[in-house]
Design an enzyme around this catalytic site. Structure first.
Site, short mmCIF file in Angstrom:
data_model
loop_
_atom_site.label_atom_id
_atom_site.label_comp_id
_atom_site.label_asym_id
_atom_site.label_seq_id
_atom_site.Cartn_x
_atom_site.Cartn_y
_atom_site.Cartn_z
N ARG A 61 47.75 38.93 31.11
CA ARG A 61 47.83 37.53 31.54
C ARG A 61 46.48 36.90 31.26
O ARG A 61 45.51 37.57 30.90
CB ARG A 61 48.26 37.38 33.01
CG ARG A 61 47.92 38.43 34.01
CD ARG A 61 46.47 38.59 34.27
NE ARG A 61 45.82 37.32 34.59
CZ ARG A 61 44.53 37.11 34.48
NH1 ARG A 61 43.72 38.08 34.04
NH2 ARG A 61 43.98 35.95 34.79
N ALA A 63 45.39 32.92 29.57
CA ALA A 63 45.85 32.21 28.37
C ALA A 63 45.30 32.80 27.07
O ALA A 63 46.07 33.10 26.15
CB ALA A 63 45.53 30.72 28.52
N GLN A 208 44.91 37.38 41.70
CA GLN A 208 44.05 37.65 40.54
C GLN A 208 42.57 37.67 40.93
O GLN A 208 41.78 38.41 40.34
CB GLN A 208 44.24 36.58 39.45
CG GLN A 208 45.55 36.66 38.69
CD GLN A 208 46.60 35.72 39.28
OE1 GLN A 208 46.55 35.39 40.47
NE2 GLN A 208 47.56 35.32 38.48
N ASP A 249 44.86 26.91 31.21
CA ASP A 249 46.01 27.42 30.47
C ASP A 249 46.50 26.43 29.43
O ASP A 249 47.13 26.81 28.44
CB ASP A 249 47.13 27.80 31.43
CG ASP A 249 46.73 29.03 32.23
OD1 ASP A 249 45.99 28.88 33.21
OD2 ASP A 249 47.11 30.15 31.83
N ASN A 259 45.92 24.72 35.09
CA ASN A 259 45.31 26.02 35.37
C ASN A 259 46.03 26.59 36.59
O ASN A 259 46.93 25.96 37.17
CB ASN A 259 43.80 25.87 35.62
CG ASN A 259 43.09 27.22 35.68
OD1 ASN A 259 43.32 28.08 34.83
ND2 ASN A 259 42.25 27.43 36.67
#
Lengths: 364, 364
Positions: A61, A63, A208, A249, A259
């Site tokens: 993951r 971008a 994350q 992103d 984002n």
């Protein structure tokens, strides 16, 4: 030729200690980010459909990392298509390209990388397409790493000494071809002795921040403090934070930034406290085909990401959920976008155009 | 006398389906909110020190509920002191009162309830203090429930039809003597047919929204949608939310509100989107001894609340944490405070004084 390319693929990451995406001996290796920090395990892929599924499931993951992984996946797809369909491989490969494009909707780097691969692909004849495509995938990977290092340098120059900064989600080595975007700036600022503390939002629902960003920072001895997402505004109120530093992103032509969910609220809090917002993203993150953030497709993911954690139920069964995993921060709330081509202060359409240049982002 | 009091204690909650705090046959029963929603279990207490520990450990939580539980705990403490020390019970009971006061620092209702119990206690002689103190504890409990019902009514009157509202943490029946503060308003608005949807922040780190608020709303068939805390601003940006409705743990003389961590960021987002903020809190939540929210003590809890969940590690081991569990929302960001004595629009020191009356809050 293949040996030389394999050697070049290895060389990319020789300087890096964290390698989310690797090409090795005809296989794509992805560090399984679903299991970090608890387990550090690579999964090996030889099939593009499986890579598409890995992107969807967030084995990989971030971008830029998705873009690099997709580029390598196109190599796998073309190799398989050539093995099965011979000189008709270009037709055979199309289904896989569609699957890869559909893996996740928001990060535009995925499309950007596939666009580049597809343009090269279209220029090839019926012979083995792997060397030419692998060369481009490796180039995309190298360029992303170089872009991150350059952005790190440019972003760190903006940060004052003894800085307390805040970051959200993971825009680190794990999210890129290496080094990281937001964490690249943080790494560079740390190397320059400018950093006092990084406050890391845990970043629900996927954590994350808690699992990936804190892991990266601890490995490199960069002072990090984990906070609940809801504590960010209060931490800003307490004073001393100078920058929020995040990745992106997709960035619209006017500088609006998609984002990780929570970035928009963070930007609102930052503005209320005079904290500056830095978005760090390679030009592959820009989508100049859309005017504003309103048009960016926002991925909705399964509510189970909210209601269960590590197999445990953490919410009442049967509750409805709304789980958009990105949000859009208007350019007005962004103080600077750092790209590998230069920084865009107080971004707007004109300044974005000036830095991206006249050609499309993919022509870099 | 005791039988009549026992009957009155039972009667309080006869109309309620969710009962966080109950007095039954000389015991204090607390619904263990650490285990909700998974397990619905009452723990029985006969010892005030154990109640203090239960408050600290969040078996019972929510400012008004803590106040009610502490009042009953004073009954237990006085009963034990009288059994051991006879007519010298007033001296013997003091240690337990200190322990209760120290259980949690932010919610002022705890001190408010103990203040009231202590004043009654000081007026008693050497004979069995339980009947008189139990009578007051039951009164405090009854008053809290009545206050919640009144605030529900007053708050619901402010809400337009077909409303989408947002709430944070749990300010429900579980957090009060019954019915709830913020959820009391939501219950009343739902009964009045005004409510379309309640968006429930999951409320990290303790997940009061996901586990408790969603549980209460689902039980009563009130439409609820769970969102990550970081999704709140984006949901407001999407439009249609008219109110953020929350409780409070302490309100300063000027109307500044301490409430669950994340409330402040939510209020900033609300203001940016023209969403109104309603704080629902009984007068026992006001601390007119302090001028502004800056002086409210903010509890810091163990970082394990961030790094572990149900025994599982959800963050990198060894990471530093900052885990304040409340924040302070300036009165300027609060559109209305609803109390059982009336609503305070655009609160400031003068308007707070006008509604609280000349006497201290505890004289109600």
């Amino acid at each position: 030729v293949r040996d030389a390319l394999e050697e070049r693929a290895q060389a990319i990451l020789r300087t890096e200690t964290i390698r989310a995406v690797q090409w090795r001996e005809g296989q794509l290796l992805l560090l399984d980010q679903r299991r970090l920090h608890a387990v550090c395990e690579y999964l090996a892929y030889t099939d593009a459909t499986e890579v598409a599924e890995a992107i969807r499931a967030m084995v990989v993951r971030g971008a830029p990392a998705i873009g690099v992984a997709a580029a390598y996946a196109v190599v796998l797809a073309a190799g398989q298509a050539h093995a099965f369909a011979g000189s008709a491989w270009q037709t055979a490969v199309q289904t896989d390209l569609v699957k890869l494009r559909q893996a996740r909707p928001t990060a535009v780097n995925l499309h950007w990388a596939i666009d580049r691969m597809q343009a090269r692909l279209a220029s090839l004849d019926g012979s083995d397409p792997v060397p030419a495509l692998l060369e481009l995938a490796i180039t995309i990977h190298e360029q992303d790493l170089h872009a991150c290092r350059r952005m790190g340098q440019l972003g760190a120059e903006l940060i004052g000494t003894d800085a307390n900064v805040m970051t959200h989600c993971n825009a680190g080595a794990l999210a890129t071809g290496g080094y990281g975007t937001a964490l690249g700036v943080i790494r560079a600022a740390h190397s320059a002795g400018k950093l006092r503390e990084v406050f890391v939002d845990e970043t629900r629902p996927w954590l994350q921040g808690a699992r990936l960003t804190a892991w990266e920072l601890l490995r490199e001895g960069i002072p990090a403090t984990l906070i609940a997402d809801g504590a960010a505004a209060f931490r800003m109120q307490a004073g001393g934070i100078t920058w929020v530093i995040v990745g992106a992103d997709r960035i619209a032509a006017n500088g609006d930034v998609a984002n990780k969910i929570g970035t928009y609220g963070l930007a609102l809090s930052a503005r209320a406290h005079g904290v500056k917002v830095m978005v760090v993203a390679p030009v592959s993150t820009f989508d100049t085909s859309i005017e504003s953030g309103l048009a960016i497709p926002i991925e909705q993911r399964d509510g189970a990401e909210l209601t269960a954690l590590a197999g445990q139920s953490v919410a009442v069964p049967g509750v409805k959920t709304w789980n958009p995993v990105f949000d859009v921060t208007p350019a007005l709330l962004v103080d600077v976008i750092v790209t590998e081509r230069g920084v865009i202060m107080a971004p707007d359409a004109e300044k974005v155009r000036a830095v991206l240049g006249s050609g499309p982002a993919s022509s870099r």
